[in-house]
Scaffold this active site. Structure first.
Site, PDB file in Angstrom:
ATOM      1  CB  THR A  16      63.772  88.361  58.752  1.00 40.68           C
ATOM      2  OG1 THR A  16      64.192  87.638  57.761  1.00 40.68           O
ATOM      3  CG2 THR A  16      63.430  87.758  60.047  1.00 40.68           C
ATOM      4  NE  ARG A  20      64.826  88.447  50.202  1.00 36.34           N
ATOM      5  CZ  ARG A  20      65.592  87.937  51.222  1.00 36.34           C
ATOM      6  NH1 ARG A  20      65.737  86.557  51.250  1.00 36.34           N
ATOM      7  NH2 ARG A  20      66.508  88.788  51.532  1.00 36.34           N
ATOM      8  CB  SER A 111      69.193  88.724  49.874  1.00 37.41           C
ATOM      9  OG  SER A 111      70.503  88.415  50.504  1.00 37.41           O
ATOM     10  CG  HIS A 112      70.908  84.699  49.621  1.00 37.50           C
ATOM     11  ND1 HIS A 112      70.247  85.630  50.431  1.00 37.50           N
ATOM     12  CD2 HIS A 112      70.274  83.432  49.720  1.00 37.50           C
ATOM     13  CE1 HIS A 112      69.363  84.766  51.098  1.00 37.50           C
ATOM     14  NE2 HIS A 112      69.522  83.662  50.720  1.00 37.50           N
ATOM     15  CE  LYS A 124      66.585  95.055  53.392  1.00 35.96           C
ATOM     16  NZ  LYS A 124      67.307  94.475  54.597  1.00 35.96           N
ATOM     17  CG  ASP A 275      74.421  88.830  49.521  1.00 32.90           C
ATOM     18  OD1 ASP A 275      75.163  90.074  49.773  1.00 32.90           O
ATOM     19  OD2 ASP A 275      73.211  88.796  50.036  1.00 32.90           O
ATOM     20  CG  ASP A 277      71.376  92.164  49.251  1.00 32.18           C
ATOM     21  OD1 ASP A 277      71.860  91.231  49.495  1.00 32.18           O
ATOM     22  OD2 ASP A 277      70.757  92.749  50.163  1.00 32.18           O
ATOM     23  CG  ASP A 279      73.071  91.715  53.015  1.00 31.92           C
ATOM     24  OD1 ASP A 279      73.341  90.963  52.035  1.00 31.92           O
ATOM     25  OD2 ASP A 279      71.718  91.814  53.237  1.00 31.92           O
ATOM     26  NE  ARG A 280      72.619  85.978  53.146  1.00 30.72           N
ATOM     27  CZ  ARG A 280      71.887  84.926  53.289  1.00 30.72           C
ATOM     28  NH1 ARG A 280      72.681  83.878  52.743  1.00 30.72           N
ATOM     29  NH2 ARG A 280      70.779  84.906  53.954  1.00 30.72           N
ATOM     30  CD  GLU A 361      71.532  87.054  60.850  1.00 34.21           C
ATOM     31  OE1 GLU A 361      70.441  86.281  61.478  1.00 34.21           O
ATOM     32  OE2 GLU A 361      71.406  87.471  59.881  1.00 34.21           O
ATOM     33  CB  SER A 363      73.115  83.286  57.326  1.00 33.92           C
ATOM     34  OG  SER A 363      72.668  84.394  57.789  1.00 33.92           O
ATOM     35  CE  LYS A 374      72.630  89.638  55.746  1.00 32.52           C
ATOM     36  NZ  LYS A 374      71.428  88.948  56.382  1.00 32.52           N
ATOM     37  NE  ARG A 494      67.720  79.005  56.804  1.00 31.25           N
ATOM     38  CZ  ARG A 494      67.742  79.026  55.415  1.00 31.25           C
ATOM     39  NH1 ARG A 494      68.221  78.116  54.899  1.00 31.25           N
ATOM     40  NH2 ARG A 494      67.381  79.915  54.633  1.00 31.25           N
TER      41      ARG A 494
HETATM   42  C1  G1P Z   1      68.228  83.857  56.144  1.00 30.74           C
HETATM   43  C2  G1P Z   1      69.248  83.717  57.096  1.00 30.74           C
HETATM   44  C3  G1P Z   1      69.218  84.754  58.175  1.00 30.74           C
HETATM   45  C4  G1P Z   1      69.240  85.973  57.282  1.00 30.74           C
HETATM   46  C5  G1P Z   1      68.277  86.309  56.561  1.00 30.74           C
HETATM   47  C6  G1P Z   1      68.422  87.528  55.636  1.00 30.74           C
HETATM   48  O1  G1P Z   1      67.052  83.676  56.872  1.00 30.74           O
HETATM   49  O2  G1P Z   1      69.271  82.277  57.856  1.00 30.74           O
HETATM   50  O3  G1P Z   1      70.411  84.533  59.072  1.00 30.74           O
HETATM   51  O4  G1P Z   1      69.384  87.210  58.477  1.00 30.74           O
HETATM   52  O5  G1P Z   1      68.363  84.917  55.623  1.00 30.74           O
HETATM   53  O6  G1P Z   1      69.547  87.237  54.999  1.00 30.74           O
HETATM   54  P1  G1P Z   1      66.003  82.603  57.128  1.00 30.74           P
HETATM   55  O7  G1P Z   1      65.657  81.784  55.557  1.00 30.74           O
HETATM   56  O8  G1P Z   1      66.779  81.709  57.836  1.00 30.74           O
HETATM   57  O9  G1P Z   1      64.769  82.940  57.686  1.00 30.74           O
HETATM   58 ZN    ZN Z   2      71.913  89.863  50.954  1.00 27.78          ZN
END
Ligand code: G1P
Ligand code: ZN
Length: 541
Positions: A16, A20, A111-112, A124, A275, A277, A279-280, A361, A363, A374, A494
């Site tokens: 998504t 990575r 990301s995080h 990406k 986070d 990058d 976005d969170r 979301e 998350s 986001k 999860r």
């Molecule tokens: C996780 C989060 C999801 C978010 C994604 C990218 O994905 O749960 O909501 O969009 O990171 O930041 P997951 O590891 O659950 O597939």
């Molecule tokens: Zn991020």
């Protein structure tokens, strides 16, 4: 120009959030080059294109950008717009792609996830709407990775990423821009900076924890310069290659320092974090942590207090595992609510079509139609705008919200680095018993319905399957089981837990206590311990 014979990347489909991997995998010979060429080929080439390029500043960010630029030049791109020193937060990159009308962009981030030579890296492609590539485009990029035999790159000296202005690389223009100013201008358009600035004049105290990640320079410009919050409002504001050795993930576990400050003596009025990058977001009031699902609901309810949303919202979108709190707001306002699969890309179509204005979301991701990602700082500013306009504290706003709509108690339990076969076996066993679950009872909780979530995109008609197993209980409880698509080691299970409470006397419990019956039912129905060998989750948020 040299064309180098090479091997395909190792067959993992980008998830998504792009691809990575461990940083060393990206650094291994030809790996990055193969993936970049596959992206270019997967989007039908970049001849004559303009691309935005930038990342979160983690280890290898600058080296990777030099490679991307030389490859973009070799592939005929006309121009690359690059954040100074290779820095662009994900929402700022999304904004630039849109503002400059480019053909998309490449965002470097995991990301995080932690950064460093032995940690994670990611890349990406975002399309011309500024959002993550659709499934169709991702599939094409993936197909190219399985058939690639060569990539194009020019030989050239490194571009000075620190020097603002335009230079050339081969026949391509490289434009180095200030990564912050366009984004800060956008925030100033969306929100009432006078009202928010008034908070700080009045002595309101805030702590924004940039977690040594990309939002540091953005937060300093916005909060300390433009809104004139006291210097020091932004903590850990200098981005570092390894995020100070931490996990730049804004939740109570990884942003524990901020939590300790907010629940300690002499706590400020408002705390927030973002986070790796940018976005969170995490929002925490004086002794009041706001769950992301509640944050989405409160923001959607009160967004009209900010200038950009004064005319109301077209609709609200949330990912399926996110709690139903936002649904109750949408219902009260008589606007559409959309339930999408996990991942921001599913919101893009709804935003583009004007069907949804605000999305979120569980998350820790919240955002709106201002970009196609986001946006952590956006969420912080909307909270500040609401605090300024209502004159209420975070805990007062939460209490008001629950009293009006009821409280969707919520928690997510993560089991990390689980054996992949065990995790897949657990999901398959659930799938196999879906039909038998209806009417079954776990510790007195009766199952009202159970299914595997699938989504038909109302805009483009595309269909997405296997997006998580949902079990609904009589009385408004729900548990969702889903395997992460972003982990880099084994599988991450999860378990999303939710319970609706409307009794005014029962609105202020600890979520883990309120959810205890749902947690027990989730363990019983999935046999988590027997199948994974884990007696407790690794992370509870
Ligand atoms: C996780 C989060 C999801 C978010 C994604 C990218 O994905 O749960 O909501 O969009 O990171 O930041 P997951 O590891 O659950 O597939
Ligand atoms: Zn991020």
């Amino acid at each position: 120009m040299s064309t180098i014979q090479t091997n395909p990347i190792d067959g993992q489909k980008p998830g998504t959030s792009g691809l990575r991997k461990k940083t060393r995998v990206f650094m291994s010979p030809h790996f990055l080059e193969n993936y970049v060429q596959s992206i270019f080929d997967g989007i039908d080439g970049v001849d004559g294109s303009t691309l935005v390029v930038g990342g979160d500043g983690r280890y290898f960010n600058d080296r990777a950008i030099q490679v991307i630029l030389r490859m973009a030049a070799a592939n005929g791109a006309a121009r690359c717009i690059v954040g100074q020193n290779g820095i662009l937060s994900t929402p700022a990159a999304s904004h630039l792609i849109r503002k400059r009308g480019t053909d998309g962009g490449l965002i470097l981030s995991a990301s995080h996830n932690p950064g460093g030579a032995d940690e994670d890296f990611g890349l990406k492609y975002n399309g011309p709407n500024g959002g993550p590539a659709s499934d169709g485009v991702t599939d094409k990029i993936f197909a190219k990775t399985t058939e690639i035999t060569a990539y194009k790159i020019i030989e050239a000296k490194d571009v000075a990423l620190s020097r603002l202005g335009a230079t050339t690389l081969g026949d391509m223009v490289v434009e180095i821009i200030d990564p912050v100013s366009d984004y800060a201008d956008l925030m100033e358009e969306l929100f009432d900076f006078n009202a928010i600035g008034g908070l700080f004049v009045g002595g309101f105290r805030m702590r924004f924890d940039a977690m040594h990640a990309v939002t540091g320079p953005y937060a300093k410009e916005i909060f300390e310069n433009r809104l004139e919050a006291p210097m020091g409002t932004v903590a850990h504001g200098v981005p570092s290659e390894d995020f100070g050795g931490g996990h730049p993930d804004p939740n109570p576990i990884w942003a524990k320092e901020l939590m300790d400050v907010m629940y300690g003596e002499d706590a400020p009025d408002f705390g927030a974090a973002s986070d790796g990058d940018g976005d969170r977001n995490m929002i925490v009031g004086l002794g009041a942590y706001v769950s992301p699902s509640d944050s989405l609901a409160v923001l959607a309810d009160l967004a009209h207090l900010a200038p950009a949303y004064a005319d109301g919202l077209a609709g609200i979108a949330r990912s399926m595992p996110t709690s139903g709190a936002a649904d109750r707001v949408a219902e009260a306002k008589g606007i559409e609510i959309f339930e999408t699969p996990t991942g921001w890309k599913f919101f893009g179509n709804l935003l583009d079509a004007g069907r949804a204005t605000i999305c979120g979301e569980e998350s820790a991701g919240t955002g709106s139609n201002h970009v196609r990602e986001k946006d952590g700082l956006w969420a912080v500013l909307l909270w500040l705008n609401i605090l300024a306009k209502t004159g209420k504290s975070v805990s007062e706003l939460l209490a008001d919200h629950w009293a009006k709509y009821g409280r969707n108690y919520y928690s997510r339990h993560d089991y990390e680095a689980v054996d992949s076969d065990a995790a897949n076996g657990l999901m398959q066993a659930l799938r196999d018993q879906l039909d038998d679950l209806e009417g079954a009872s776990f510790g007195g909780l009766a199952v009202s319905h159970a299914d595997e979530f699938a989504y038909d995109d109302p805009v483009d008609g595309s269909h997405s399957e296997s997006q998580g197993i949902r079990i609904f209980f009589e009385g408004g409880g729900r548990v969702v089981f889903r395997l992460s698509g972003t982990g880099t080691q084994g599988a991450t299970l999860r378990v999303y837990l939710e319970m609706l409470e409307t009794d005014p006397a029962q609105l202020h419990h600890d979520p883990q206590d309120a959810l205890a019956p749902i947690i027990a039912a989730a363990q019983a129905v999935a046999g988590i311990e027997e199948r994974t060998g884990r007696s407790a989750p690794d992370v509870i948020t």
